[in-house]
Design an enzyme around this catalytic site. Sequence first.
Site, short mmCIF file in Angstrom:
data_model
loop_
_atom_site.label_atom_id
_atom_site.label_comp_id
_atom_site.label_asym_id
_atom_site.label_seq_id
_atom_site.Cartn_x
_atom_site.Cartn_y
_atom_site.Cartn_z
N MET A 324 0.83 -1.20 0.00
CA MET A 324 0.00 0.00 0.00
C MET A 324 0.87 1.26 0.00
O MET A 324 0.55 2.24 -0.67
CB MET A 324 -0.93 0.02 1.22
CG MET A 324 -1.91 1.19 1.22
SD MET A 324 -2.97 1.27 2.69
CE MET A 324 -4.09 -0.09 2.37
N TRP A 327 2.15 1.76 -3.41
CA TRP A 327 1.09 2.23 -4.29
C TRP A 327 0.96 3.75 -4.22
O TRP A 327 0.75 4.41 -5.25
CB TRP A 327 -0.25 1.59 -3.91
CG TRP A 327 -1.41 2.28 -4.55
CD1 TRP A 327 -1.73 2.30 -5.88
CD2 TRP A 327 -2.37 3.12 -3.91
NE1 TRP A 327 -2.84 3.08 -6.10
CE2 TRP A 327 -3.26 3.60 -4.91
CE3 TRP A 327 -2.58 3.50 -2.58
CZ2 TRP A 327 -4.33 4.44 -4.61
CZ3 TRP A 327 -3.65 4.33 -2.29
CH2 TRP A 327 -4.51 4.79 -3.30
N HIS A 328 1.11 4.33 -3.04
CA HIS A 328 1.02 5.78 -2.93
C HIS A 328 2.15 6.48 -3.69
O HIS A 328 1.96 7.59 -4.20
CB HIS A 328 1.05 6.22 -1.46
CG HIS A 328 -0.27 6.04 -0.75
ND1 HIS A 328 -0.52 4.99 0.10
CD2 HIS A 328 -1.40 6.78 -0.79
CE1 HIS A 328 -1.76 5.09 0.56
NE2 HIS A 328 -2.31 6.16 0.04
N GLY A 329 3.30 5.85 -3.77
CA GLY A 329 4.41 6.44 -4.51
C GLY A 329 5.73 5.81 -4.10
O GLY A 329 5.88 5.34 -2.96
#
Length: 398
Positions: A324, A327-329
Site C-alpha cells: 500500500m 502504491w502511494h508512490g
Amino acid sequence: MLTFIPYENPTYFGILAIALLPIVIGLLCGKRFHWYETLISFFFLVLIFGGSKLTQGIALIAYLVYEVLLVWGYTTYRKSRNQTGIFVGAVILAILPLVVVKLTPAINGTQSIIGFLGISYLTFKVVQTIMESRDGVLKKFEPWFFIQFLVFFPTISSGPIDRYRRFKRDYDHVPSQDKYLKLLQKGVHNIFLGFVYKYMLSYLFGTLMLPKIEHQALMAHGMSWSLVGVMYVYSMYLFFDFAGYSLFAIGTSYFMGVETPINFNAPFKSHNIKEFWNRWHMTLSFWFRDFIYMRLVFFLMKHKVFKSPKTTANVTYIINMTIMGFWHGVTWYYISYGILHGVALVVNGWWLRYKKKHQDKLPHNKFTELFATFITFNFVCFTFLLFSGFLNTMLFAK
C-alpha cells in the site's frame, strides 16, 4: 475548452445538478434511462479529460481498450481452464500500466504519458474482476457494462472503490420509490456535509493554517512545537479534504440510484489501528484485505511457508501495508508509512491476544478506552506527518 477536476468548482456542481435532473425524474417514475446515463458519463469524462487534459483523455481511452480486451480474454479462457500461471500473468498485465505510471517519476523525474486521473482506482476494479472471475464468483462478463463500471463518473478520480457484482445489481434495477426517496435524502445530506468538510474545514486546515505553521516549522530548523502543529493540522486537512470528496461522490451516486459504499466512518474514534483501517478509506482498506492480504495468507498457509498461523498473519500484514505504501508512490516516506502501519497491525494483534488472555487482570473502562483512542489517534497523525513528505522538505531545507 474548460476542464474540471471533479467537485472542485462551483460550476461543476451546477452542471452536475442539471445533468442529474432527468435521472432523478426517471427513477422517481420507476424508470432507469441507461442510454442517458451513458451520455452524461461521456459528457463528464469530456469535461474532466478534455481541453488541456486531452493527453490524459487519450491515455484513458487506450487504457480502457487494453484492460477490456485483457479481462475479456481472461474471462473467456476461464470458462474452460484455470491455470495459475495464466491467472498470475493476467493480473500482472492488468497492473502493468499502473506500475509504469508509479515508477516513471522515480526513474526520470517526469510524469508518465500513459497516466491519467483515477488510473489507480480503475486498476483496482480491473484486478478484482479478474480475481473474481478466477474464483468462479463472476459467471458472466459483459464488456459494455464493464466499461460503465470502470468509468462511473461520480467515483472515477478517487473512488470509493465499488465491486463489480454489487454495482451491477444497482445498475440493472430500479429502486422502489420509497427506497429512492431515502437515497435522495441521504444524497442531499452527504453533499451538504461534503461542502462543510471540503470547502470549510479542509480550507481552514489546508489553506489558512497549514502553510503558516509549515513556515514556522521550517524556520525552527528541527523538532519544535510548530512541527507538532503541522502533524495535527495536516491530519485534519487530509481527512476533511478526502472525506469531503468521498461524500460528494457517494451523494452523486445516490442521486443516480447507485449505493456506492461509504469510505470513512469516524476514523479518529478508533480504539486501535485495526479498527482505524476498518474506518479509514474503507473501500481501499477492504480491497487490500480481500485481494492481497487474504490471498497471500492462503498462499503462505497452503505452501506451509511458516509453521505458525500467527507468523503468517504478521508477515502478511507487513507485506500488505508495504505494498500500500508503494502504491502511494515510490518514495521513502510513503514506503515507511506503509511499513509502520504494517508493524502497528502486528503489535496490535499481539496486544489483542494478550488482552483477551489476561482480561480478568487488565482494567477496561471509559478511561482505558479514551487512552486507547488517544494513542491510536496520535500514532496515526504521526504517520500522516511522515506521509505528507514535510519531513523530507525539512531535510532538504537544511
